[in-house]
Structures are given as structure tokens and as C-alpha cells.
Design an enzyme around this catalytic site. Structure first.
Site, mmCIF file in Angstrom:
data_model
loop_
_atom_site.group_PDB
_atom_site.id
_atom_site.type_symbol
_atom_site.label_atom_id
_atom_site.label_comp_id
_atom_site.label_asym_id
_atom_site.label_seq_id
_atom_site.Cartn_x
_atom_site.Cartn_y
_atom_site.Cartn_z
ATOM 1 N N ARG A 90 0.848 -1.179 0.000
ATOM 2 C CA ARG A 90 0.000 0.000 0.000
ATOM 3 C C ARG A 90 0.887 1.233 0.000
ATOM 4 O O ARG A 90 2.056 1.179 0.394
ATOM 5 C CB ARG A 90 -0.918 -0.011 1.223
ATOM 6 C CG ARG A 90 -0.207 -0.210 2.546
ATOM 7 C CD ARG A 90 -1.192 -0.373 3.667
ATOM 8 N NE ARG A 90 -1.772 0.891 4.049
ATOM 9 C CZ ARG A 90 -1.221 1.754 4.902
ATOM 10 N NH1 ARG A 90 -0.066 1.486 5.454
ATOM 11 N NH2 ARG A 90 -1.818 2.875 5.216
ATOM 12 N N ARG A 126 -2.684 10.551 2.873
ATOM 13 C CA ARG A 126 -3.495 11.162 3.934
ATOM 14 C C ARG A 126 -4.373 12.256 3.335
ATOM 15 O O ARG A 126 -3.874 13.105 2.592
ATOM 16 C CB ARG A 126 -2.589 11.775 4.988
ATOM 17 C CG ARG A 126 -1.780 10.700 5.701
ATOM 18 C CD ARG A 126 -0.795 11.328 6.660
ATOM 19 N NE ARG A 126 -0.024 10.278 7.316
ATOM 20 C CZ ARG A 126 1.104 10.487 7.964
ATOM 21 N NH1 ARG A 126 1.601 11.700 8.065
ATOM 22 N NH2 ARG A 126 1.740 9.482 8.534
ATOM 23 N N ARG A 152 19.180 -4.909 0.539
ATOM 24 C CA ARG A 152 19.474 -3.642 -0.096
ATOM 25 C C ARG A 152 20.386 -2.877 0.854
ATOM 26 O O ARG A 152 20.211 -2.933 2.066
ATOM 27 C CB ARG A 152 18.166 -2.868 -0.308
ATOM 28 C CG ARG A 152 18.259 -1.722 -1.248
ATOM 29 C CD ARG A 152 16.857 -1.347 -1.688
ATOM 30 N NE ARG A 152 16.059 -0.795 -0.605
ATOM 31 C CZ ARG A 152 16.254 0.401 -0.058
ATOM 32 N NH1 ARG A 152 17.232 1.170 -0.466
ATOM 33 N NH2 ARG A 152 15.471 0.845 0.903
ATOM 34 N N ARG A 184 18.654 10.765 -0.494
ATOM 35 C CA ARG A 184 18.292 11.657 0.608
ATOM 36 C C ARG A 184 19.507 12.483 1.033
ATOM 37 O O ARG A 184 20.652 12.055 0.821
ATOM 38 C CB ARG A 184 17.860 10.862 1.849
ATOM 39 C CG ARG A 184 16.803 9.847 1.584
ATOM 40 C CD ARG A 184 16.156 9.402 2.855
ATOM 41 N NE ARG A 184 16.788 8.218 3.443
ATOM 42 C CZ ARG A 184 16.301 7.579 4.496
ATOM 43 N NH1 ARG A 184 15.206 8.005 5.081
ATOM 44 N NH2 ARG A 184 16.903 6.501 4.981
ATOM 45 N N GLU A 211 22.888 10.275 0.905
ATOM 46 C CA GLU A 211 22.648 8.819 0.941
ATOM 47 C C GLU A 211 22.465 8.285 -0.475
ATOM 48 O O GLU A 211 21.681 8.828 -1.261
ATOM 49 C CB GLU A 211 21.392 8.536 1.776
ATOM 50 C CG GLU A 211 21.053 7.057 1.831
ATOM 51 C CD GLU A 211 19.829 6.765 2.698
ATOM 52 O OE1 GLU A 211 19.571 7.482 3.681
ATOM 53 O OE2 GLU A 211 19.124 5.799 2.360
ATOM 54 N N TYR A 258 12.639 -6.301 8.449
ATOM 55 C CA TYR A 258 12.852 -4.908 8.826
ATOM 56 C C TYR A 258 12.093 -4.626 10.111
ATOM 57 O O TYR A 258 10.870 -4.730 10.152
ATOM 58 C CB TYR A 258 12.408 -3.915 7.732
ATOM 59 C CG TYR A 258 12.690 -2.514 8.221
ATOM 60 C CD1 TYR A 258 13.931 -1.935 8.008
ATOM 61 C CD2 TYR A 258 11.766 -1.832 9.008
ATOM 62 C CE1 TYR A 258 14.247 -0.694 8.535
ATOM 63 C CE2 TYR A 258 12.076 -0.584 9.548
ATOM 64 C CZ TYR A 258 13.319 -0.030 9.300
ATOM 65 O OH TYR A 258 13.630 1.194 9.849
ATOM 66 N N ASP A 313 11.776 -1.733 13.327
ATOM 67 C CA ASP A 313 12.215 -0.497 13.953
ATOM 68 C C ASP A 313 12.806 -0.841 15.317
ATOM 69 O O ASP A 313 12.619 -1.949 15.837
ATOM 70 C CB ASP A 313 11.031 0.467 14.094
ATOM 71 C CG ASP A 313 10.788 1.228 12.798
ATOM 72 O OD1 ASP A 313 11.771 1.566 12.109
ATOM 73 O OD2 ASP A 313 9.611 1.477 12.468
HETATM 74 C C1 LIG Z 1 18.976 3.251 7.221
HETATM 75 C C2 LIG Z 1 18.168 2.799 8.400
HETATM 76 C C3 LIG Z 1 17.455 3.729 9.131
HETATM 77 C C4 LIG Z 1 16.703 3.321 10.228
HETATM 78 N N1 LIG Z 1 16.003 4.266 10.909
HETATM 79 C C5 LIG Z 1 15.258 3.896 11.973
HETATM 80 C C6 LIG Z 1 14.481 4.864 12.694
HETATM 81 O O1 LIG Z 1 14.454 6.039 12.355
HETATM 82 N N2 LIG Z 1 13.754 4.427 13.759
HETATM 83 C C7 LIG Z 1 13.738 3.109 14.155
HETATM 84 O O2 LIG Z 1 13.069 2.790 15.139
HETATM 85 N N3 LIG Z 1 14.478 2.192 13.490
HETATM 86 C C8 LIG Z 1 15.229 2.538 12.426
HETATM 87 N N4 LIG Z 1 15.980 1.601 11.750
HETATM 88 C C9 LIG Z 1 15.989 0.214 12.246
HETATM 89 C C10 LIG Z 1 17.075 -0.030 13.307
HETATM 90 O O3 LIG Z 1 18.335 0.211 12.741
HETATM 91 C C11 LIG Z 1 16.962 -1.479 13.788
HETATM 92 O O4 LIG Z 1 15.705 -1.686 14.382
HETATM 93 C C12 LIG Z 1 18.022 -1.881 14.831
HETATM 94 O O5 LIG Z 1 19.308 -1.472 14.459
HETATM 95 C C13 LIG Z 1 17.989 -3.386 14.981
HETATM 96 O O6 LIG Z 1 18.867 -3.812 15.993
HETATM 97 P P1 LIG Z 1 19.500 -5.265 15.902
HETATM 98 O O7 LIG Z 1 20.221 -5.502 17.175
HETATM 99 O O8 LIG Z 1 18.504 -6.246 15.459
HETATM 100 O O9 LIG Z 1 20.523 -5.178 14.665
HETATM 101 P P2 LIG Z 1 21.886 -4.347 14.481
HETATM 102 O O10 LIG Z 1 21.747 -2.990 15.072
HETATM 103 O O11 LIG Z 1 22.245 -4.434 13.053
HETATM 104 O O12 LIG Z 1 22.920 -5.178 15.336
HETATM 105 C C14 LIG Z 1 23.423 -6.427 14.911
HETATM 106 C C15 LIG Z 1 24.904 -6.434 15.211
HETATM 107 O O13 LIG Z 1 25.425 -7.764 14.966
HETATM 108 C C16 LIG Z 1 26.744 -7.617 14.517
HETATM 109 N N5 LIG Z 1 27.174 -8.840 13.849
HETATM 110 C C17 LIG Z 1 26.695 -9.358 12.686
HETATM 111 N N6 LIG Z 1 27.365 -10.502 12.379
HETATM 112 C C18 LIG Z 1 28.273 -10.696 13.364
HETATM 113 C C19 LIG Z 1 29.272 -11.697 13.593
HETATM 114 N N7 LIG Z 1 29.459 -12.711 12.730
HETATM 115 N N8 LIG Z 1 30.032 -11.607 14.698
HETATM 116 C C20 LIG Z 1 29.876 -10.558 15.573
HETATM 117 N N9 LIG Z 1 28.944 -9.574 15.393
HETATM 118 C C21 LIG Z 1 28.146 -9.652 14.301
HETATM 119 C C22 LIG Z 1 26.653 -6.424 13.578
HETATM 120 O O14 LIG Z 1 27.933 -5.847 13.352
HETATM 121 C C23 LIG Z 1 25.702 -5.494 14.330
HETATM 122 O O15 LIG Z 1 26.401 -4.569 15.126
HETATM 123 C C24 LIG Z 1 16.693 1.970 10.619
HETATM 124 C C25 LIG Z 1 17.392 1.022 9.870
HETATM 125 C C26 LIG Z 1 18.111 1.426 8.752
HETATM 126 C C27 LIG Z 1 18.801 0.388 7.936
#
Ligand SMILES: Cc1cc2nc3c(=O)[nH]c(=O)nc-3n(C[C@H](O)[C@H](O)[C@H](O)COP(=O)(O)OP(=O)(O)OC[C@H]3O[C@@H](n4cnc5c(N)ncnc54)[C@H](O)[C@@H]3O)c2cc1C
Length: 371
Positions: free
Chosen positions: A175, A179, A254, A285, A308, A354, A356
Site C-alpha cells: 500500500r 493522507r 538492499r 536523501r 545517501e 525490517y 524499527d
Molecule cells: C537506514 C536505516 C534507518 C533506520 N532508521 C530507523 C528509525 O528512524 N527508527 C527506528 O526505530 N528504526 C530505524 N531503523 C531500524 C534499526 O536500525 C533497527 O531496528 C536496529 O538497528 C535493529 O537492531 P538489531 O540488534 O537487530 O541489529 P543491528 O543494530 O544491526 O545489530 C546487529 C549487530 O550484529 C553484529 N554482527 C553481525 N554478524 C556478526 C558476527 N558474525 N560476529 C559478531 N557480530 C556480528 C553487527 O555488526 C551489528 O552490530 C533503521 C534502519 C536502517 C537500515
């Protein structure tokens, strides 16, 4: 090396699990983090030249409707009053995003009232109909009509995916929110919203500051796992397919890259994130992080910008690609994951989804409760 719990990744998933396990269960936690810093994709730091704090992996705005998640994070930070709004530039003119009444009125040079929007768009959509959209272009046109698609979706999507929308599957979009009022807030779930007063990294430092937690940066799990004896569980928040050495194939991501610029203005674009809808500008951006902290008095003689660009880079996974093929592959990997004894998969990489920040924190709190 011996530990009760081994955690792979110091992002929000790993950090919440480590914080809970050490403080509540009083068990030893070893965190391995591949990158040179904690915080995962939410990592923030101060730019040396301007002193402006920025989010290395793209602008992150905390937003949630969950009081539970907000209260949990509240133990480690206060939030400022930042409220997120997104604008987009098309043919040199700035519009509000997601498309709202202001966008429509300004774009079509009309002055519709909210109750007139539905009929107006119905007529626009009727000019070109697709009962069974075969690709993203047809799907988007069937959702918003060709003019809005051409202006705000076509070029941006082409840059984002580096593919013509005609060559992208319709399934990528379900979708397109439109608004029929002047609501310009970006997030639907923005009851609690803001940027941590001391930045994101400070949250992680506080969460992981516990005698039972050891963090090793620059440490790849796959290079070290044979040397570690785990008494209880491994909590894995790295890429799901990498855990199984890609044996069923690679899940597609991506990726994006950022180019830093410093401009000699007190304010370059008047907002934290400006989208660029047209293909003439190669970037998607421009981020201007000074706007994320309106409460701080940053220097006025220069401002920090990040351009970006989308790129293919499987080593820097950002967004899962929502195709049927990836969905099936993810399911197959999840079946393997369920058979792994004493390993818990979580976070955006570990579940190929994905999420947040608030969703990942909520997921980790629930996973902890189930331990
Ligand atoms: C461009 C972008 C913008 C975003 N903006 C927002 C926002 O505005 N608001 C929002 O709420 N969320 C946002 N998000 C989402 C947010 O980034 C994620 O929700 C959050 O980072 C997820 O946390 P995580 O711990 O799952 O993953 P991550 O933060 O990616 O942590 C995983 C970690 O595992 C580590 N790792 C991977 N493989 C290995 C390995 N083999 N050995 C050791 N370490 C390893 C990585 O290096 C990483 O540090 C955004 C995401 C992106 C991509």
C-alpha cells in the site's frame, strides 16, 4: 573461554538480552561484536570537525506506542522533543511526505477539502487501471494514479533499487499511504518519540556497563566460536543465512552508503531528512543531523550533511528485499534455525526482517521472558 551466555552482535537485540541476563538472571555474558563499536546500526558519534552528533548508519528516530518499551529505555536515557517530519524535493519544489493533503493540493495546484480527496484520486486512478499489476510500476499507478507515481515514486524507487520499477515485483509494495488531511507526522506509532539526549551510543554504554558483561569489539563470531564454551545459550543477532554458511543460498539485502559533506551555513536544508524524488540527483536523501538535537547549541559557522546513495553490498545489509524467493528462503532457514539446540535467533539480521528499534527491543524483552 567460558561464558554462561554468548551474544553475537551489540545492537539493540544483543544489548537488551545482555542487560536483562546480567541484571536479572545474574549470569555471565560475553558479547562478540564484529564492528569496532557497540550500538549496531543505531550507533551515534560526534563529528570531529563540527561537533555535531550523527548516526553513522542513517538517521534514527526513536518512536513507539509501547509504554513498556519506552519505560524500559527510560532507565538508560531521556529523550528530547524532536518530532519527525519528512520532505521531498521534486523538480526543485519541496513537498510533504508521506503524501498528504498539502502534497496533493500543492502538486495538482488545487485546493481540495479532505472529503474531496477520495473522489479526486478515484478519477486519477481510473485513467489507467491494472486489475492484476505485473510489476511495481503498475501496482503503484493502480494505488495512486500516474502523475503522483511519476513525481514521487518512480525516480526515488529507481534510485533506491537501482532497477526500473517495471522490473521490480509488485509484491515490494502493498500500500502507499495517502493522507486526506494535513497530518505531516512521519510515524503512525509516534506516541513516544524523540532522540536520546546524549545520543544512542550512550544508551548502549549504560546498558552494557555491568561486571557480568564482557564486550569484545572487532570480534567475528565465526572466527572465534570454536574457542568459546557456552554453558547456557548462544543468542545470535547476525545474518540468518551466514549462520548456516549460506548453504541454501543467500538472502538478498538492499544496502546504502553515505557521503559526508560540510557546508559553511548555519542550516543547509531546514530539516533533518530531505528526500530527492528525481533521478537527476543520484542520491536518495540528504541528512542534516544538527536538526535532530534542537536542544543543543551547535556552532553556526558550518553544518554537517550526509548524502545517501543506494548500493549493492551484501557485506553491509540494511533492508531485506521482500520478494517471494527471499520469503521462501527465509522460511527454509528458519526451519534450520528451529533445529539448532541452545541457539536463539533474533533482531533484524537474525530474523531477516525490517524492524524499527522499538520492535527489536520489544522482541528482545519477550525473548528474555521466554528464557
Ligand atoms: C537506514 C536505516 C534507518 C533506520 N532508521 C530507523 C528509525 O528512524 N527508527 C527506528 O526505530 N528504526 C530505524 N531503523 C531500524 C534499526 O536500525 C533497527 O531496528 C536496529 O538497528 C535493529 O537492531 P538489531 O540488534 O537487530 O541489529 P543491528 O543494530 O544491526 O545489530 C546487529 C549487530 O550484529 C553484529 N554482527 C553481525 N554478524 C556478526 C558476527 N558474525 N560476529 C559478531 N557480530 C556480528 C553487527 O555488526 C551489528 O552490530 C533503521 C534502519 C536502517 C537500515
Amino acid at each position: 573461554m567460558k561464558t554462561d551466555y554468548l551474544i553475537v552482535g551489540a545492537g539493540f537485540f544483543g544489548a537488551v538480552m545482555a542487560e536483562r541476563i546480567s541484571r536479572v538472571l545474574k549470569k555471565k555474558v560475553l558479547i562478540l561484536e564484529k564492528r569496532p563499536h557497540i550500538g549496531g546500526n543505531c550507533y551515534s558519534e560526534r563529528d570531529q570537525q563540527t561537533g555535531i552528533e550523527f548516526h553513522k548508519y542513517g538517521t534514527h528516530i526513536f518512536h513507539t506506542n509501547s509504554k513498556k518499551v519506552y519505560d524500559y529505555l527510560g532507565q538508560f536515557t531521556e529523550f528530547n522533543s524532536y518530532y519527525h517530519q519528512v520532505l521531498t524535493t521534486h523538480q526543485g519544489k519541496v513537498y510533504q511526505m508521506p503524501i498528504n493533503l498539502e502534497t496533493i493540493n500543492s502538486f495538482y495546484e488545487v485546493n481540495l477539502k479532505p472529503f474531496e480527496v477520495e473522489d479526486f484520486l478515484k478519477k486519477e486512478k481510473a485513467k489507467e487501471t491494472y486489475d492484476n499489476p505485473k510489476n511495481l510500476e503498475e501496482k503503484a499507478i493502480s494505488l495512486v494514479g500516474r502523475p503522483l507515481y511519476e513525481a514521487f515514486i518512480k525516480g526515488y524507487t529507481k534510485k533506491q533499487w537501482q532497477k526500473d520499477p517495471k522490473d521490480l515485483p509488485a509484491s515490494i509494495i502493498n500500500r502507499l499511504p495517502i493522507r486526506s488531511n494535513y497530518d505531516e507526522s512521519y510515524f503512525n506509532n509516534g506516541r513516544y518519540q524523540g532522540i536520546p539526549l546524549e545520543g544512542y551510543t550512550a544508551i548502549f554504554e549504560k546498558m552494557l556497563d555491568h561486571p557480568l558483561i564482557e564486550v569484545r569489539n572487532n570480534s567475528d563470531y565465526f572466527a572465534l566460536r570454536e574457542q568459546i564454551e557456552v554453558k547456557e545459550k548462544t543468542i545470535y543477532s547476525g545474518p540468518l543465512d551466514r549462520y548456516f554458511n549460506y548453504k541454501l543460498g543467500r538472502l538478498e539485502w538492499r544496502s546504502v552508503r553515505f557521503e559526508k559533506k560540510i557546508e559553511a551555513y548555519p542550516d543547509y536544508q531546514g530539516t533533518s531528512v530531505m528526500n530527492y524524488a528525481d533521478v537527476e540527483e543520484p542520491f536518495t536523501r540528504i541528512h542534516e543531523p544538527r536538526h535532530l538535537h534542537p536542544e543543543r547549541s551547535y556552532p553556526k559557522e558550518q553544518t554537517l550533511l550526509f548524502y545517501e546513495y543506494s548500493q549493492e553490498n551484501p557485506e553491509e545489509p540494511y533492508y531485506p528485499v521482500g520478494t517471494e524467493k527471499n520469503h521462501e528462503l527465509k522460511k527454509a532457514y528458519q526451519e534450520l534455525a528451529q533445529k539448532e539446540d541452545n541457539v536463539l535467533f533474533g533482531g533484524r539480521l537474525g530474523t531477516y526482517a525490517y524492524y524499527d528499534m522499538d520492535q527489536v527491543i520489544g522482541q528482545a524483552l519477550a525473548a528474555f521472558e521466554s528464557l
